[in-house]
Motif scaffolding. Structure first.
Motif, PDB file in Angstrom:
ATOM      1  N   ARG A  94     -11.598   7.923  -8.356  1.00  0.00           N
ATOM      2  CA  ARG A  94     -11.866   6.552  -8.793  1.00  0.00           C
ATOM      3  C   ARG A  94     -10.956   6.178  -9.952  1.00  0.00           C
ATOM      4  NH1 ARG A  94     -12.964   1.441  -7.791  1.00  0.00           N
ATOM      5  NH2 ARG A  94     -14.593   0.489  -9.078  1.00  0.00           N
ATOM      6  N   VAL A  95     -10.693   7.139 -10.841  1.00  0.00           N
ATOM      7  CA  VAL A  95      -9.818   6.871 -11.977  1.00  0.00           C
ATOM      8  C   VAL A  95      -8.406   6.557 -11.496  1.00  0.00           C
ATOM      9  CG1 VAL A  95      -8.754   7.865 -14.037  1.00  0.00           C
ATOM     10  CG2 VAL A  95     -11.186   8.262 -13.574  1.00  0.00           C
ATOM     11  N   ARG A  96      -7.906   7.348 -10.584  1.00  0.00           N
ATOM     12  CA  ARG A  96      -6.559   7.088 -10.045  1.00  0.00           C
ATOM     13  C   ARG A  96      -6.497   5.704  -9.411  1.00  0.00           C
ATOM     14  NH1 ARG A  96      -5.927  10.993  -5.902  1.00  0.00           N
ATOM     15  NH2 ARG A  96      -6.499   9.359  -4.419  1.00  0.00           N
ATOM     16  N   GLU A  97      -7.543   5.351  -8.672  1.00  0.00           N
ATOM     17  CA  GLU A  97      -7.597   4.037  -8.031  1.00  0.00           C
ATOM     18  C   GLU A  97      -7.645   2.918  -9.072  1.00  0.00           C
ATOM     19  OE1 GLU A  97     -10.887   1.428  -5.564  1.00  0.00           O
ATOM     20  OE2 GLU A  97     -10.907   3.610  -5.344  1.00  0.00           O
ATOM     21  N   LEU A  98      -8.478   3.071 -10.108  1.00  0.00           N
ATOM     22  CA  LEU A  98      -8.601   2.037 -11.136  1.00  0.00           C
ATOM     23  C   LEU A  98      -7.289   1.823 -11.877  1.00  0.00           C
ATOM     24  CD1 LEU A  98     -12.094   3.064 -12.550  1.00  0.00           C
ATOM     25  CD2 LEU A  98     -11.549   0.868 -11.449  1.00  0.00           C
ATOM     26  N   LEU A  99      -6.507   2.873 -12.037  1.00  0.00           N
ATOM     27  CA  LEU A  99      -5.224   2.754 -12.731  1.00  0.00           C
ATOM     28  C   LEU A  99      -4.084   2.327 -11.812  1.00  0.00           C
ATOM     29  CD1 LEU A  99      -5.365   5.880 -15.078  1.00  0.00           C
ATOM     30  CD2 LEU A  99      -5.841   3.494 -15.657  1.00  0.00           C
ATOM     31  N   GLY A 100      -4.363   2.211 -10.516  1.00  0.00           N
ATOM     32  CA  GLY A 100      -3.353   1.766  -9.567  1.00  0.00           C
ATOM     33  C   GLY A 100      -2.266   2.782  -9.305  1.00  0.00           C
ATOM     34  N   ILE A 101      -2.586   4.067  -9.436  1.00  0.00           N
ATOM     35  CA  ILE A 101      -1.602   5.124  -9.182  1.00  0.00           C
ATOM     36  C   ILE A 101      -1.638   5.469  -7.691  1.00  0.00           C
ATOM     37  CG2 ILE A 101      -0.915   7.498  -9.692  1.00  0.00           C
ATOM     38  CD1 ILE A 101      -2.255   7.163 -12.443  1.00  0.00           C
ATOM     39  N   GLY A 102      -0.517   5.336  -7.031  1.00  0.00           N
ATOM     40  CA  GLY A 102      -0.433   5.625  -5.606  1.00  0.00           C
ATOM     41  C   GLY A 102      -0.182   7.094  -5.330  1.00  0.00           C
ATOM     42  N   THR A 103      -0.089   7.437  -4.059  1.00  0.00           N
ATOM     43  CA  THR A 103       0.174   8.816  -3.637  1.00  0.00           C
ATOM     44  C   THR A 103       1.310   8.841  -2.636  1.00  0.00           C
ATOM     45  OG1 THR A 103      -1.455   8.720  -1.839  1.00  0.00           O
ATOM     46  CG2 THR A 103      -2.237   9.497  -3.983  1.00  0.00           C
ATOM     47  N   THR A 104       1.964   9.973  -2.526  1.00  0.00           N
ATOM     48  CA  THR A 104       2.996  10.192  -1.526  1.00  0.00           C
ATOM     49  C   THR A 104       2.626  11.410  -0.694  1.00  0.00           C
ATOM     50  OG1 THR A 104       4.310  11.605  -2.990  1.00  0.00           O
ATOM     51  CG2 THR A 104       4.755   9.247  -3.066  1.00  0.00           C
ATOM     52  N   HIS A 146      -1.346  14.997   0.098  1.00  0.00           N
ATOM     53  CA  HIS A 146      -0.688  13.970  -0.699  1.00  0.00           C
ATOM     54  C   HIS A 146      -0.618  14.392  -2.162  1.00  0.00           C
ATOM     55  CE1 HIS A 146      -4.884  12.039  -1.183  1.00  0.00           C
ATOM     56  NE2 HIS A 146      -4.543  12.435  -2.387  1.00  0.00           N
ATOM     57  N   VAL A 147       0.330  13.798  -2.873  1.00  0.00           N
ATOM     58  CA  VAL A 147       0.521  14.057  -4.296  1.00  0.00           C
ATOM     59  C   VAL A 147       0.590  12.716  -5.006  1.00  0.00           C
ATOM     60  CG1 VAL A 147       2.083  15.024  -6.052  1.00  0.00           C
ATOM     61  CG2 VAL A 147       1.748  16.228  -3.885  1.00  0.00           C
ATOM     62  N   ALA A 148      -0.093  12.597  -6.131  1.00  0.00           N
ATOM     63  CA  ALA A 148      -0.062  11.350  -6.894  1.00  0.00           C
ATOM     64  C   ALA A 148       1.361  11.048  -7.351  1.00  0.00           C
ATOM     65  CB  ALA A 148      -0.989  11.452  -8.095  1.00  0.00           C
ATOM     66  N   GLU A 149       1.681   9.755  -7.387  1.00  0.00           N
ATOM     67  CA  GLU A 149       3.034   9.355  -7.768  1.00  0.00           C
ATOM     68  C   GLU A 149       3.340   9.705  -9.214  1.00  0.00           C
ATOM     69  OE1 GLU A 149       3.044   5.218  -6.750  1.00  0.00           O
ATOM     70  OE2 GLU A 149       3.665   5.609  -4.675  1.00  0.00           O
ATOM     71  N   LYS A 150       2.320   9.779 -10.027  1.00  0.00           N
ATOM     72  CA  LYS A 150       2.493  10.258 -11.397  1.00  0.00           C
ATOM     73  C   LYS A 150       1.209  10.931 -11.842  1.00  0.00           C
ATOM     74  CE  LYS A 150       1.833   5.500 -13.081  1.00  0.00           C
ATOM     75  NZ  LYS A 150       2.398   4.446 -13.957  1.00  0.00           N
ATOM     76  N   PHE A 151       1.357  11.881 -12.755  1.00  0.00           N
ATOM     77  CA  PHE A 151       0.216  12.652 -13.250  1.00  0.00           C
ATOM     78  C   PHE A 151      -0.246  12.175 -14.617  1.00  0.00           C
ATOM     79  CE2 PHE A 151       0.616  16.922 -10.759  1.00  0.00           C
ATOM     80  CZ  PHE A 151       0.666  16.213  -9.566  1.00  0.00           C
TER      81      PHE A 151
END
Length: 477
Positions: free
Chosen positions: A154-164, A255-260
Motif C-alpha cells: 500500500r505504501v508503494r502504491e500511495l507513493l506512486g512507485i511503479g515496478t518492472t 517484479h522489482v520496484a522502480e526505486k527503493f
C-alpha cells in the motif's frame, strides 16, 4: 531518530530487530490482528541464519533434508535431487523452520527490547517526508518510514512507485494448511504429487502433524471436504484423517520496484521485489534488505542512505533473474552436481550459493569494489564489496562473530592498524590465518562494515589518519 515500519511480517519484524539492536527508536504498524500462523516460506538460508544469529533471534528448527521427490503417491516416489547440502560459509547452518516461528521469535524479542508493535493498525496514507495516517485516524510522524507491507504494498502504491519485470507468471496456487498426525513424512523437504485425481506440492510444517499442500488453481471457497479428498487422493492414503486449518492464495510473480527510496521512505522485502519461489530466495533477500538498511539508518546521513538502493536493487534484479532461469530449467536447479556446471553456464544459471551469499556491492559505501568473479564458484576472499570470509577463531566463534559495528580485522603483524583502530574508536582483532583468507599480508587489514561486508582492505600497515579517511569515505561523509 524515529523509524516507523509499515508491515509486521517476517521482514518487517526482523528489520525492527536489526534497528533496535543498534539503538534506533522503532515502531511497527501491522494491519492484521496478529502474526500469521500460516507459513508461506520454510527456513532461512545460511546467510539469513547468520544474520539471525547476530541479531539474537532464536527459533526452533526442524531436521529436514533439503531436496525434492515426485510420484503418483507417497508410496511411489522418485527423487529429483539428492540431499542438498550447503557448504559451511559461516558460523551457523540453515535449518528448516516455518515462517510463523521466525515471526513469533522476532515479535517476542522486540517486546523484550521495548519496541512497540501495533496490530490492527492499517496504514491508509503516507508522505515521502514521513507522515503516516492510519485507518483509525491516527497521524504518526517519523524521521524515516520503511515499507515492509508485502507484494501489494500500500505504501508503494500511495507513493506512486511503479515496478518492472514480467509480473504474474501463471495460474494461481492455493496454499492449504492442514493437520494430519498420521501422515508419514517423506524423505525430502518437498514432494510433488501427481496422479489422475489430484496434483499438488506437499511440505511438512512441523512435528505436530501440520502440513502444507499447494493446490494448482485451487478455489479457496471449496468446502473442506473437497480439500480432504484431494489430499487423500494425492498421498494415496484414502483413510487419512485431514483437518483443514486455513488457506492462502498465491501466484508466482516477478517484479522489482522502480526505486527503493523516495524521500525518507524505503522499500524492503516483497514491497521492493517479488521473485518466483524456485530457489527459496524471496524471504531471504528481504531479510538482507533490512540488515543492509538498518546499519545505514543507525549511522545516519542521506548520502549513505542513498547507497541502500544502489546496493540492494541490483541484488534484487539478479535474484529475480536467477529465480526465473530456475523456473525454466528446474531439473538443473535441483541437480547441483559440479559436473552440471557447464549446463548451468549455458543458460546463465548461477550456483545457488552464489545467489545466497556471493553477490557483491558496488556503491560509495565500498572503497574500490571488485566484481563477482564467477557465477559457479562462491568466492568470499576479502574483496571489497563481498561478505567477509569465515574462519573459526575459537570453538564456536567465527570471524563473523567479531563484527560489532565497524570492525578492523588484521593479520598477525599489524600492530600499527590495531593502534589506529583504538585511536579512531572502532573494534579490532588480529586473526591467525586471516591474511591468506582475506588476500592481504600479515601487516594488512580489512575494514568490515556492520553488515559483515568488506568496506576496504589494505595489504600494508598504516595509520589512524588513513583509517579515518577510509571510514569517512565509506560513510559518505
Amino acid at each position: 531518530m524515529d523509524v516507523v515500519i509499515v508491515g509486521g511480517g517476517t521482514v518487517g519484524l526482523c528489520t525492527a530487530v536489526f534497528l533496535a539492536r543498534q539503538g534506533v527508536s522503532v515502531r511497527v504498524l501491522e494491519r492484521r490482528a496478529t502474526v500469521s500462523d500460516h507459513p508461506r516460506a520454510f527456513g532461512l538460508n545460511p546467510r539469513s541464519a547468520e544474520i539471525a544469529r547476530w541479531a539474537g533471534l532464536e527459533y526452533e528448527t526442524e531436521d529436514r533434508v533439503p531436496g525434492v521427490a515426485t510420484g503418483p503417491s507417497l508410496a511411489s516416489l522418485t527423487p529429483l535431487s539428492g540431499p542438498i547440502k550447503f557448504p559451511e560459509i559461516g558460523p551457523v547452518a540453515s535449518g528448516s523452520s516455518p515462517q510463523h516461528r521466525i515471526d513469533q521469535a522476532a515479535l517476542t524479542l522486540l517486546r523484550s527490547l521495548g519496541v512497540r508493535v501495533d496490530f490492527n493498525a492499517e496504514v491508509v496514507g503516507v508522505t515521502d517526508d514521513g507522515v503516516i495516517t492510519t485507518a483509525s485516524g491516527e497521524t504518526v510522524t517519523a524521521d524515516y518510514v520503511i515499507a515492509a507491507d508485502g507484494a501489494r504494498s500500500r505504501v508503494r502504491e500511495l507513493l506512486g512507485i511503479g515496478t518492472t519485470g514480467p509480473g504474474v507468471l501463471g495460474d494461481h496456487m492455493l496454499n492449504v494448511l492442514f493437520r494430519a498426525p498420521g501422515l508419514p513424512a517423506p524423505r525430502y523437504s518437498m514432494t510433488v504429487l501427481r496422479n489422475d485425481e489430484a496434483t499438488g506440492i506437499l511440505m511438512k510444517v512441523d512435528d505436530d502433524g501440520r502440513w502444507i499442500f499447494h493446490v494448482p488453481r485451487g478455489d479457496a471457497d471449496m468446502p473442506a471436504s473437497e480439500f480432504q479428498r484431494l489430499i487423500r487422493a494425492a498421498t494415496g492414503l484414502s483413510d487419512l484423517d485431514v483437518d483443514v486449518i486455513s488457506k492462502l492464495p498465491w501466484a508466482s510473480t516477478a517484479h522489482v520496484a522502480e526505486k527503493f527510496r523516495q524521500g525518507n521512505v524505503f522499500l524492503v522485502g516483497d514491497a521492493a521485489h517479488v521473485v518466483p519461489p524456485t530457489g527459496g530466495f524471496g524471504l531471504n533477500t528481504g531479510i538482507a534488505d533490512g540488515h543492509n538498511l538498518a546499519w545505514k539508518l543507525a549511522a545516519g546521513g542521506s548520502a549513505l542512505l542513498d547507497t541502500y538502493e544502489l546496493e540492494r536493487r541490483p541484488v534484487a534484479e539478479f535474484t529475480m533473474a536467477q529465480s526465473l532461469i530456475r523456473g525454466e530449467h528446474r531439473e538443473l536447479h535441483w541437480d547441483i552436481r559440479p559436473e552440471r556446471a557447464a549446463d548451468r553456464e549455458a543458460v546463465g544459471m548461477a550456483n545457488a550459493m552464489v545467489v545466497i551469499a556471493g553477490y557483491r556491492y558496488d556503491s560509495p559505501a565500498v572503497i574500490d569494489p571488485e566484481p563477482m568473479p564467477s557465477l559457479e564458484v562462491l568466492t568470499l576472499d576479502g574483496s571489497p564489496g563481498s561478505r567477509i570470509p569465515h574462519l573459526w577463531v575459537s570453538p564456536g566463534r567465527s570471524t563473523l562473530d567479531l563484527v560489532d559495528g565497524f570492525t578492523l580485522i588484521t593479520g598477525t603483524r599489524a600492530g600499527a592498524w590495531l593502534t589506529a583502530a583504538l585511536e579512531v574508536g572502532i573494534r579490532s582483532h588480529a586473526v591467525e590465518g586471516w591474511a591468506d583468507a582475506a588476500g592481504i599480508q600479515e601487516t594488512g587489514a580489512v575494514l568490515v562494515r556492520p553488515d559483515g561486508f568488506v568496506a576496504w582492505r589494505t595489504k600494508e600497515e598504516g595509520s589512524a589518519v588513513e583509517l579515518r579517511k577510509a571510514l569517512d569515505r565509506v560513510l559518505c561523509r
